[in-house]
Design a protein around this motif. Structure first.
Motif, short mmCIF file in Angstrom:
data_model
loop_
_atom_site.label_atom_id
_atom_site.label_comp_id
_atom_site.label_asym_id
_atom_site.label_seq_id
_atom_site.Cartn_x
_atom_site.Cartn_y
_atom_site.Cartn_z
N THR A 1 0.88 -1.16 0.00
CA THR A 1 0.00 0.00 0.00
C THR A 1 0.92 1.22 0.00
O THR A 1 2.13 1.10 0.26
CB THR A 1 -0.87 0.02 1.27
OG1 THR A 1 -0.01 0.03 2.41
CG2 THR A 1 -1.81 -1.17 1.34
N ASN B 1 -14.35 -3.38 -6.36
CA ASN B 1 -15.13 -4.16 -5.41
C ASN B 1 -15.93 -5.26 -6.11
O ASN B 1 -16.74 -5.93 -5.50
CB ASN B 1 -16.07 -3.26 -4.61
CG ASN B 1 -15.29 -2.32 -3.70
OD1 ASN B 1 -14.11 -2.52 -3.47
ND2 ASN B 1 -15.94 -1.29 -3.21
N GLY C 1 -5.56 -5.57 -1.90
CA GLY C 1 -6.07 -4.28 -1.44
C GLY C 1 -7.52 -4.36 -1.00
O GLY C 1 -8.00 -3.48 -0.29
N ASN C 2 -8.23 -5.41 -1.38
CA ASN C 2 -9.62 -5.55 -0.96
C ASN C 2 -9.71 -6.06 0.48
O ASN C 2 -8.84 -6.79 0.94
CB ASN C 2 -10.38 -6.57 -1.83
CG ASN C 2 -10.75 -6.03 -3.18
OD1 ASN C 2 -10.34 -6.57 -4.19
ND2 ASN C 2 -11.53 -4.97 -3.23
N THR C 3 -10.79 -5.66 1.14
CA THR C 3 -11.18 -6.28 2.40
C THR C 3 -12.33 -7.19 2.04
O THR C 3 -13.29 -6.77 1.40
CB THR C 3 -11.60 -5.23 3.43
OG1 THR C 3 -10.48 -4.39 3.70
CG2 THR C 3 -12.06 -5.88 4.73
N GLU D 1 -13.33 -11.44 8.43
CA GLU D 1 -13.04 -10.38 7.47
C GLU D 1 -11.52 -10.24 7.38
O GLU D 1 -10.83 -10.20 8.40
CB GLU D 1 -13.68 -9.07 7.95
CG GLU D 1 -13.66 -7.98 6.91
CD GLU D 1 -14.48 -6.78 7.33
OE1 GLU D 1 -15.69 -6.75 7.04
OE2 GLU D 1 -13.90 -5.88 7.97
N TYR D 2 -11.02 -10.19 6.15
CA TYR D 2 -9.58 -10.07 5.92
C TYR D 2 -9.30 -8.98 4.90
O TYR D 2 -10.03 -8.84 3.93
CB TYR D 2 -8.99 -11.37 5.36
CG TYR D 2 -9.12 -12.57 6.26
CD1 TYR D 2 -8.34 -12.67 7.41
CD2 TYR D 2 -9.98 -13.61 5.96
CE1 TYR D 2 -8.44 -13.77 8.24
CE2 TYR D 2 -10.09 -14.72 6.79
CZ TYR D 2 -9.31 -14.80 7.93
OH TYR D 2 -9.40 -15.88 8.74
N LYS D 3 -8.22 -8.25 5.14
CA LYS D 3 -7.72 -7.34 4.11
C LYS D 3 -6.57 -8.07 3.43
O LYS D 3 -5.68 -8.59 4.11
CB LYS D 3 -7.24 -6.02 4.72
CG LYS D 3 -6.73 -5.04 3.66
CD LYS D 3 -6.47 -3.67 4.26
CE LYS D 3 -5.95 -2.69 3.23
NZ LYS D 3 -6.97 -2.16 2.35
N VAL E 1 -3.25 -8.02 1.49
CA VAL E 1 -2.13 -7.10 1.29
C VAL E 1 -0.94 -7.88 0.74
O VAL E 1 -0.95 -9.10 0.70
CB VAL E 1 -1.74 -6.40 2.62
CG1 VAL E 1 -2.87 -5.51 3.11
CG2 VAL E 1 -1.37 -7.41 3.69
N ARG F 1 -4.79 -8.88 8.39
CA ARG F 1 -4.19 -8.49 7.11
C ARG F 1 -3.45 -9.72 6.59
O ARG F 1 -2.42 -10.09 7.16
CB ARG F 1 -3.23 -7.32 7.30
CG ARG F 1 -3.94 -6.05 7.77
CD ARG F 1 -2.95 -5.00 8.25
NE ARG F 1 -2.12 -4.49 7.19
CZ ARG F 1 -2.41 -3.41 6.47
NH1 ARG F 1 -3.50 -2.74 6.70
NH2 ARG F 1 -1.60 -3.01 5.52
N LYS G 1 -14.92 -5.15 -0.07
CA LYS G 1 -14.82 -3.70 0.14
C LYS G 1 -13.51 -3.20 -0.45
O LYS G 1 -12.54 -3.89 -0.50
CB LYS G 1 -14.86 -3.35 1.63
CG LYS G 1 -16.09 -3.84 2.34
CD LYS G 1 -15.97 -3.57 3.84
CE LYS G 1 -16.97 -4.39 4.60
NZ LYS G 1 -16.72 -4.47 6.00
#
Length: 156
Positions: A10, A83, A89-91, A104-106, A108, A119, A156
């Motif tokens: 990021t 999305n 980069g998405n969650t 829920e995971y982001k 990266v 993450r 997201k």
């Protein structure tokens, strides 16, 4: 997705690496050089623990500087994310099909992965299974403990 040297970051992740590199070059390296000089001035280098420690630290600093320079040189910034489909980069909100538990995971790059902060690395089994899938898709994750299915609830 890029060559194997590509480091997905990021913008914040890239800034952190640049700050660490700047600190190593402008603060740690000069401090280390001074420590080596002071240790040398103590005389006999063959039994000089301070000198050995300073030389070891120097090797670590130089190795980390090279590593950071290479990562920054090969950095690929995770830009605007879509999305529609899962990508870096998405969650992603997922539900485990077996037990209805949600997570829920982001997603990266591997340098910024932190499982305790949800993450996950783009190289992880879950991320690999999720890539290019849409909300409502059920995908199979191949993990070392066997495979399992997850459903994509939200992107997201």
């Amino acid at each position: 997705m890029g060559n194997k040297n590509t480091v997905y970051l990021t913008q914040e992740g890239l800034e952190e690496l640049k700050n660490e590199l700047d600190n190593l070059i402008n603060v740690k390296r000069p401090e280390n050089i001074q420590a080596i000089k002071e240790a040398r001035s103590l005389g006999d280098l063959s039994e000089n623990a301070e000198y050995d420690a300073a030389r070891n630290e120097q090797a670590q600093i130089e190795a980390r500087i090279k590593q950071l320079e290479k990562m920054i040189e090969n950095a690929s910034i995770i830009a605007e994310v879509s999305n529609d489909k899962v990508g870096i980069g998405n969650t992603v909100c997922i539900k485990y099909v077996d037990d209805d538990e949600e997570d829920e995971y982001k997603i990266v790059g591997s340098q910024e992965a932190d499982p305790f902060a949800s993450r996950i690395s783009n190289e992880s089994p879950i991320a690999q299974a999720l890539f290019d899938h849409k909300v409502g898709d059920v995908v199979t994750v191949d993990s070392p403990n066997g495979s399992y299915e997850i459903e994509i609830i939200d992107i997201k």
